[in-house]
Design an enzyme around this catalytic site. Structure first.
Site, mmCIF file in Angstrom:
data_model
loop_
_atom_site.group_PDB
_atom_site.id
_atom_site.type_symbol
_atom_site.label_atom_id
_atom_site.label_comp_id
_atom_site.label_asym_id
_atom_site.label_seq_id
_atom_site.Cartn_x
_atom_site.Cartn_y
_atom_site.Cartn_z
ATOM 1 N N GLU A 163 -11.368 -0.558 -3.534
ATOM 2 C CA GLU A 163 -10.649 0.054 -2.420
ATOM 3 C C GLU A 163 -9.412 0.773 -2.949
ATOM 4 O O GLU A 163 -9.157 0.815 -4.156
ATOM 5 C CB GLU A 163 -10.242 -1.010 -1.398
ATOM 6 C CG GLU A 163 -9.233 -2.025 -1.928
ATOM 7 C CD GLU A 163 -8.801 -3.053 -0.882
ATOM 8 O OE1 GLU A 163 -9.449 -3.146 0.171
ATOM 9 O OE2 GLU A 163 -7.809 -3.770 -1.139
ATOM 10 N N ASP A 222 0.830 -1.208 0.000
ATOM 11 C CA ASP A 222 0.000 0.000 0.000
ATOM 12 C C ASP A 222 0.865 1.260 0.000
ATOM 13 O O ASP A 222 0.641 2.181 0.797
ATOM 14 C CB ASP A 222 -0.924 0.020 1.227
ATOM 15 C CG ASP A 222 -1.635 -1.297 1.445
ATOM 16 O OD1 ASP A 222 -2.048 -1.907 0.446
ATOM 17 O OD2 ASP A 222 -1.768 -1.712 2.613
#
Length: 511
Positions: A254, A77
């Site tokens: 997401e 991420d």
């Protein structure tokens, strides 16, 4: 020049650009925040050669970038920003899910070896005590903010979004204050908060599970309120995962990230389970549209970035965007793994790696993310001096020159140490590693290295100053003196070069 027909160069045993079938192990809910570990091998010789190939390009071009992947191992991420102080700041999820880390460097590659500082640790009880995921760092109104997701020690899947604030000039040394949770209309699973400004308005975009919708997470947008940890007004549901590629393993949208260019706003997001099915989708809106109207956004029907077996990259996703050191190129930042199959729950697999590569732009102003490039030195595109919008490419094994190349990776090559040895360079196909530009009967093909001395000689070139411009390069066949790689009638040859026009056709700019 009339464009060639759009047909992909394929090897029968090595298809590319496909999303693996569902069936790999999935996570406890979907979330699989798997992560990464530093491998940043230097390939010093290759980088030195490539650096030597970059004397500069015309002002209208975005010069080639020179990075080595993976950038950082066991960091998922990833979020990288370039600040006005000249530093890049990077944060990412760590495999232990227990802290937020930050590093900085004056170059993107420098982040690989930069000292990492832990700026915050999870609570030992209650809120913000588990699953510390996906931090992002933003500089807003002269203060630093970190957005992140966290669970509770007594309910690790009660994931919500939180914010930290730092008033110091250097966020690695200043003190961080907890500004609490970001409140949304529903007290449900929510994560991956990000923020951007459009037309002077600051927005928050995030992922959340909405009551009454049978998905793991959808994407939402709202205006920011009086401070960077509150929202106000209408909350808009931007998209719900419905396509096959959005629902493999889990029904997920997401990790939103925004890049703005050419009068449009492009919002990428991650979809499906966080194994090899993980991929990027994209929403697009006009910069002048009402962004809080879902009708202003168009979803791409196919993913824009997927696993690639040929390059050995799987589950690319949760991206961010930054810029090159000279500010001329947009850079895609993301994580993936270098293997497809995962033992057990992907959430427990630590080996996602932070990677970076150049983002290219199509003639129609839309971004082309291409494919996850192979590990090692990043590839370049080579544009002939006399063709403003055309590039060297492969097509049915033949070396060609074409505008608007589809797929992009057909026009990307890694400039590596020559197969014939030191002092030479070879051009390796990006989407077919192990295939090189080589000449045969003075015609240029892209073929697999068969290990023979003849192939190594035919696939090696001597780098020369650009025959038509010192801002470019020319490539002389190392085993046929006086013959240069050049284009003629849309095809590539190695031929003698005498006239001004021939010199232009044998001069290449790296982008």
């Amino acid at each position: 020049m009339k464009p060639m027909p759009r047909r992909m160069f394929r090897h029968p045993l090595r298809p590319f650009g496909t999303v693996p079938a569902a069936g790999s192990a999935a996570t406890a809910r979907h979330p699989g925040r798997g992560l990464t570990t530093p491998v940043f091998t230097a390939l010093a010789t290759v980088l030195a050669l490539l650096a030597g190939l970059l004397p500069g390009v015309p002002a209208e071009a975005a010069p080639a970038v020179n990075y080595t992947n993976p950038l950082v191992n066991q960091r998922a991420d990833p979020h990288i920003v370039k600040h006005t102080d000249g530093y890049y700041y990077m944060t990412a999820t760590v495999p232990q899910y227990d802290r937020i880390v930050l590093r900085r460097a004056t170059t993107l590659q420098g982040l690989a070896s930069a000292t990492e500082t832990t700026i915050w640790r999870r609570h030992t009880s209650g809120e913000m005590g588990a699953h510390i995921w996906a931090p992002e760092i933003h500089f807003i109104d002269n203060r630093w903010y970190v957005y992140f997701a966290a669970g509770r020690t007594d309910d690790v899947w009660r994931i919500r979004m939180y914010v930290l604030e730092n008033a110091g000039a250097n966020p690695l040394t200043g003190s961080w204050t907890e500004r609490g949770r970001i409140s949304t209309p529903w007290d449900t699973f929510s994560l991956d908060a990000s923020t951007f400004v459009a037309n002077g308005v600051r927005y928050l975009v995030w992922a959340q599970s909405e009551p009454g919708i049978s998905t793991n997470s959808n994407l939402y947008l709202a205006r920011m309120g009086a401070n960077p940890w509150t929202i106000t007004g209408t909350v808009t549901r931007l998209t719900v995962p419905t396509y096959d590629w959005e629902t493999r393993g889990y029904r997920v949208a997401e990790g939103p990230a925004v890049i703005q260019r050419n009068g449009r706003i492009f919002l990428t997001y991650s979809a499906s389970a966080t194994d090899a099915n993980y991929c990027l989708g994209m929403l697009t809106a006009s910069a002048t549209a009402n962004l809080l109207s879902a009708a202003s956004w168009t979803k791409s029907p196919t993913p824009v970035f997927t696993s690639n077996a040929a390059t050995g990259q799987y589950g690319p996703g949760h991206n961010s965007f930054t810029v090159s050191e000279d500010g001329q190129s947009d850079i895609l930042v993301y994580h993936d793994r270098n293997y497809r199959d995962i033992n057990g729950d992907p959430l427990n697999d630590p080996n996602r790696r932070t990677r970076i590569q150049k983002l290219y732009w199509n003639a129609d102003g839309t971004p082309d993310l291409g494919i996850p490039v192979p590990d090692g030195a990043t590839p370049v595109r080579l544009r002939p001096h006399d063709l403003a919008d055309s590039y060297l490419r492969h097509y049915d094994y033949r070396g060609r020159v074409e505008a608007n190349v589809t797929p992009l990776a057909d026009s990307q090559f890694r400039i590596v140490t020559g197969l014939a040895g030191s002092g030479t360079v070879s051009l390796e196909s990006t989407n077919f590693p192990g295939y090189y530009l080589r000449h045969r009967n003075y015609e240029v093909y892209v073929e697999r290295d068969d290990g023979s001395a003849q192939f190594r000689a035919d696939a090696s070139f001597l780098r020369r100053a650009g025959l038509a411009s010192s801002a470019g390069i020319s490539l002389e066949a190392q085993n046929v003196a006086g013959r240069y790689l050049r284009h003629r009638a849309g095809l590539l040859y190695v031929e003698p070069v005498t006239s001004t026009a021939e010199q232009a056709s044998a001069t290449l700019h790296l982008e």
